[in-house]
Write an enzyme that holds these catalytic residues in place. Structure first.
Site, PDB file in Angstrom:
ATOM      1  N   HIS A 310       0.853  -1.191   0.000  1.00 34.62           N
ATOM      2  CA  HIS A 310       0.000   0.000   0.000  1.00 34.62           C
ATOM      3  C   HIS A 310       0.884   1.235   0.000  1.00 34.62           C
ATOM      4  O   HIS A 310       1.938   1.248   0.617  1.00 34.62           O
ATOM      5  CB  HIS A 310      -0.898   0.025   1.248  1.00 34.62           C
ATOM      6  CG  HIS A 310      -2.073   0.932   1.106  1.00 34.62           C
ATOM      7  ND1 HIS A 310      -1.989   2.283   1.282  1.00 34.62           N
ATOM      8  CD2 HIS A 310      -3.359   0.674   0.756  1.00 34.62           C
ATOM      9  CE1 HIS A 310      -3.179   2.831   1.085  1.00 34.62           C
ATOM     10  NE2 HIS A 310      -4.019   1.879   0.757  1.00 34.62           N
ATOM     11  N   ASP A 367      -8.031  -4.965  -0.366  1.00 34.72           N
ATOM     12  CA  ASP A 367      -8.467  -5.810  -1.486  1.00 34.72           C
ATOM     13  C   ASP A 367      -8.133  -7.280  -1.284  1.00 34.72           C
ATOM     14  O   ASP A 367      -8.582  -8.125  -2.065  1.00 34.72           O
ATOM     15  CB  ASP A 367      -7.805  -5.312  -2.778  1.00 34.72           C
ATOM     16  CG  ASP A 367      -8.346  -3.951  -3.163  1.00 34.72           C
ATOM     17  OD1 ASP A 367      -7.544  -3.014  -3.350  1.00 34.72           O
ATOM     18  OD2 ASP A 367      -9.580  -3.805  -3.231  1.00 34.72           O
TER      19      ASP A 367
HETATM   20  C1  SDX Z   1      -6.130   0.291  -3.004  1.00 38.86           C
HETATM   21  O1  SDX Z   1      -4.215   4.729  -2.059  1.00 38.86           O
HETATM   22  C2  SDX Z   1      -5.287   4.135  -1.392  1.00 38.86           C
HETATM   23  O2  SDX Z   1      -5.726   4.539  -0.352  1.00 38.86           O
HETATM   24  C3  SDX Z   1      -5.837   2.951  -2.174  1.00 38.86           C
HETATM   25  C4  SDX Z   1      -6.902   2.097  -1.459  1.00 38.86           C
HETATM   26  C5  SDX Z   1      -8.197   2.875  -1.201  1.00 38.86           C
HETATM   27  O3  SDX Z   1      -8.909   2.514  -0.273  1.00 38.86           O
HETATM   28  O4  SDX Z   1      -8.512   3.774  -2.053  1.00 38.86           O
HETATM   29  O5  SDX Z   1      -6.376   1.642  -0.210  1.00 38.86           O
HETATM   30  C6  SDX Z   1      -7.277   0.898  -2.299  1.00 38.86           C
HETATM   31  O6  SDX Z   1      -5.844   0.680  -4.120  1.00 38.86           O
HETATM   32  C7  SDX Z   1      -5.283  -0.727  -2.274  1.00 38.86           C
HETATM   33  C8  SDX Z   1      -4.049  -1.205  -3.129  1.00 38.86           C
HETATM   34  C9  SDX Z   1      -4.560  -2.297  -4.100  1.00 38.86           C
HETATM   35  N1  SDX Z   1      -3.474  -2.670  -5.017  1.00 38.86           N
HETATM   36  C10 SDX Z   1      -2.864  -3.867  -4.945  1.00 38.86           C
HETATM   37  O7  SDX Z   1      -3.068  -4.682  -4.046  1.00 38.86           O
HETATM   38  C11 SDX Z   1      -1.862  -4.135  -6.083  1.00 38.86           C
HETATM   39  C12 SDX Z   1      -0.578  -4.749  -5.507  1.00 38.86           C
HETATM   40  N2  SDX Z   1       0.145  -3.707  -4.719  1.00 38.86           N
HETATM   41  C13 SDX Z   1       0.948  -2.815  -5.424  1.00 38.86           C
HETATM   42  O8  SDX Z   1       1.140  -2.870  -6.768  1.00 38.86           O
HETATM   43  C14 SDX Z   1       1.577  -1.691  -4.648  1.00 38.86           C
HETATM   44  O9  SDX Z   1       1.876  -2.142  -3.388  1.00 38.86           O
HETATM   45  C15 SDX Z   1       0.755  -0.427  -4.591  1.00 38.86           C
HETATM   46  C16 SDX Z   1       0.376   0.031  -5.959  1.00 38.86           C
HETATM   47  C17 SDX Z   1      -0.482  -0.662  -3.799  1.00 38.86           C
HETATM   48  C18 SDX Z   1       1.580   0.656  -3.897  1.00 38.86           C
HETATM   49  O10 SDX Z   1       2.612   0.938  -4.733  1.00 38.86           O
HETATM   50  P1  SDX Z   1       3.730   2.029  -4.384  1.00 38.86           P
HETATM   51  O11 SDX Z   1       3.461   2.705  -3.093  1.00 38.86           O
HETATM   52  O12 SDX Z   1       3.907   2.889  -5.591  1.00 38.86           O
HETATM   53  O13 SDX Z   1       4.975   1.119  -4.114  1.00 38.86           O
HETATM   54  P2  SDX Z   1       5.845   0.432  -5.224  1.00 38.86           P
HETATM   55  O14 SDX Z   1       4.978  -0.128  -6.319  1.00 38.86           O
HETATM   56  O15 SDX Z   1       6.924   1.380  -5.606  1.00 38.86           O
HETATM   57  O16 SDX Z   1       6.443  -0.809  -4.404  1.00 38.86           O
HETATM   58  C19 SDX Z   1       7.514  -0.610  -3.486  1.00 38.86           C
HETATM   59  C20 SDX Z   1       8.346  -1.878  -3.585  1.00 38.86           C
HETATM   60  C21 SDX Z   1       8.759  -2.205  -5.033  1.00 38.86           C
HETATM   61  O17 SDX Z   1       9.963  -2.928  -4.972  1.00 38.86           O
HETATM   62  P3  SDX Z   1      11.367  -2.080  -5.195  1.00 38.86           P
HETATM   63  O18 SDX Z   1      11.233  -1.401  -6.555  1.00 38.86           O
HETATM   64  O19 SDX Z   1      11.448  -1.087  -4.044  1.00 38.86           O
HETATM   65  O20 SDX Z   1      12.445  -3.141  -5.164  1.00 38.86           O
HETATM   66  O21 SDX Z   1       7.571  -3.014  -3.148  1.00 38.86           O
HETATM   67  C22 SDX Z   1       7.387  -3.916  -4.242  1.00 38.86           C
HETATM   68  C23 SDX Z   1       7.689  -3.156  -5.502  1.00 38.86           C
HETATM   69  O22 SDX Z   1       8.141  -4.025  -6.514  1.00 38.86           O
HETATM   70  N3  SDX Z   1       5.973  -4.313  -4.184  1.00 38.86           N
HETATM   71  C24 SDX Z   1       5.516  -5.568  -4.327  1.00 38.86           C
HETATM   72  C25 SDX Z   1       4.129  -5.461  -4.134  1.00 38.86           C
HETATM   73  N4  SDX Z   1       3.795  -4.189  -3.885  1.00 38.86           N
HETATM   74  C26 SDX Z   1       4.943  -3.489  -3.922  1.00 38.86           C
HETATM   75  N5  SDX Z   1       6.147  -6.735  -4.593  1.00 38.86           N
HETATM   76  C27 SDX Z   1       5.338  -7.834  -4.679  1.00 38.86           C
HETATM   77  N6  SDX Z   1       3.991  -7.832  -4.494  1.00 38.86           N
HETATM   78  C28 SDX Z   1       3.371  -6.655  -4.226  1.00 38.86           C
HETATM   79  N7  SDX Z   1       2.048  -6.643  -4.048  1.00 38.86           N
END
Ligand code: SDX
Length: 432
Positions: A310, A367
């Protein structure tokens, strides 16, 4: 501290510091460009507050979520979706008369104009319901042109808020009925919001429909947990579109579009599709879980543990805690045995004890379990993000109203240009 100092070359400028009611500090950079010629660069606005707001407070480190100061745990346990919608939109819990008036207002606006029913005949049966929901909400402005008034008075705004909350549920249920080739079911004013939605989704003209109180209670909790979440992607979209003075329906339609993405609201659909893939690939065996966790950690695999991670919560998403408990309770109550829940729990246990997820502070988000609850209620996977949108409607509406009433400027961010510098036009016969 009320000032921050910024030193650029040999110049030091002072920037005001503001503090929120929960003591979050912010540096106000409104005058930065005028005073220094500099702008800030912040991909994804990870470090940038785009507004003040009094609607929702969350603390990602402590896992706190409050709507207008009320903890989400208490509202999920004790309140109803329409009562929470009133709280989020109007700022206070309604008294008995206010709740009755608001509820009857929403109940009496559930009907969609008969001409809009014809729109469904034009959609192909496989149309994704999020596309239908977004376009139909925008189309409401054609049937209720009073929404286009630049300065709606309170009466007109309240009426359009009730229309939107009411009709979005009908539009959503009818999109589902269209996708299975069944006749639509008209809303029944004898039901409350959640029961009415389930009726429109699952009742048939050929038989009596008995409302399942356990499903109604589960849906009520799910909608409350999704009702607002400060400046997430879709809510920020509603604010950006509304900042051009686009009307409420059009701004919310844009919010639905933003929510559709798998990184945002589309994640609940992606979670169940991911769990199904793991089930088909060998189920919850240790070997299979290990294999998939490895894939999720490998950036080149193209696989993410959907429902984990998140932007703000670097601890457990409080909604995920509530939904995990509800998933157990509801599946037991509905006597549903879902092997995907077992896989979800094993994945969660493994990830919470794995350094990759621990170091990146990746925890289950809202989610991760919500889709399993919708699935237990018989709601098809493609409708999961629509359910998220119905829940988020009050938050989108409240943010649009807060932004419009504060007469905030049109949102128009800056950029850092990295393209070609000035060059002369080359006639076609002189090009390579
Ligand atoms: C919602 O913003 C809100 O409030 C949203 C929400 C709401 O109520 O409106 O809470 C609802 O959208 C919840 C999130 C739902 N999305 C997912 O579950 C999709 C999977 N999660 C992600 O793709 C990710 O965690 C995000 C998009 C939610 C957050 O992304 P960020 O903050 O931009 O972080 P990032 O993508 O840069 O990740 C940081 C690191 C990365 O690795 P590095 O580049 O630092 O090496 O963590 C890794 C990412 O690769 N990573 C994951 C991961 N999520 C992040 N690795 C594996 N699995 C994951 N799920």
């Amino acid at each position: 501290m009320s000032k921050a100092e910024l030193k650029i070359d040999d110049k030091v400028i002072e920037l005001p510091v503001i503090t929120g009611t929960e003591n979050e500090p912010a540096i106000d950079i409104s005058k930065l460009r005028a005073e220094t010629g500099y702008v800030t660069l912040d991909y994804g606005l990870k470090n940038t507050a785009v507004t003040k707001s009094s609607i929702t407070y969350l603390d990602g480190e402590k896992g706190i979520l409050q709507y207008r100061g009320y903890p989400i745990e208490q509202l999920a346990e004790k309140s109803s979706f329409l009562e929470v919608a009133y709280l989020i939109i109007y700022g206070e819990l309604p008294n008995k008369t206010e709740l009755e008036d608001f509820t009857s207002g929403v109940t009496n606006h559930t009907l969609v104009h008969e001409n809009m029913k014809k729109f469904y005949e034009g959609y192909p049966q496989h149309a994704h319901p999020m596309g239908v929901l977004s376009s139909m909400i925008c189309a409401l402005s054609a049937f209720y042109p009073d929404i286009l008034e630049p300065e709606m008075d309170k009466k007109s705004l309240d009426l359009n808020v009730q229309r939107l909350l009411a009709k979005s549920a009908t539009i959503a249920a009818w999109a589902y009925k269209n996708s299975i080739g069944h006749p639509v079911m008209y809303p029944q004013n004898r039901f409350d919001y959640s029961a009415n939605f389930l009726y429109m989704m699952f009742a048939k003209p050929t038989e009596e429909y008995e409302v399942n109180d356990k499903m109604v209670s589960a849906l009520n909790k799910l909608l409350i947990l999704h009702a607002d979440h400060e400046q997430n992607c879709s809510t920020s979209t509603v604010r950006v579109v509304g900042s051009s003075q686009a009307n409420l329906y059009t701004s919310i339609s844009a919010g639905v579009a933003a929510l559709w993405g798998p990184l945002h609201g589309g994640a609940n659909q992606a979670v169940v599709e991911m769990l199904q893939k793991i089930y088909d690939d060998g189920g919850a065996t240790k070997e299979n879980i290990d294999k998939w966790i490895k894939l999720f950690k490998d950036k080149n695999s193209g696989q993410r543990l959907m429902g984990f991670g998140h932007r703000v919560y670097k601890n457990f998403d409080p909604r995920a805690r509530i939904l995990k408990k509800a998933a157990d309770e509801v599946l037991n109550e509905l006597k549903v045995k879902d092997p995907l829940l077992d896989i979800a729990k094993k994945l969660e246990h493994h990830a919470l004890n794995d350094d990759y997820f621990i170091e990146k502070k990746l925890y289950p988000n809202v989610d991760y379990y919500s889709g399993l609850l919708y699935r237990a209620m018989g709601i098809p996977t493609e409708m999961f993000t629509v359910m998220f949108a119905l829940g988020r409607m009050p938050g989108w509406i409240a943010n649009w109203i807060e932004m419009s009433q504060e007469k905030q400027p049109i949102t128009r961010p800056r950029q850092i240009y990295t393209g070609e510098t000035k060059r002369e036009y080359v006639p076609l016969n002189k090009r390579g």
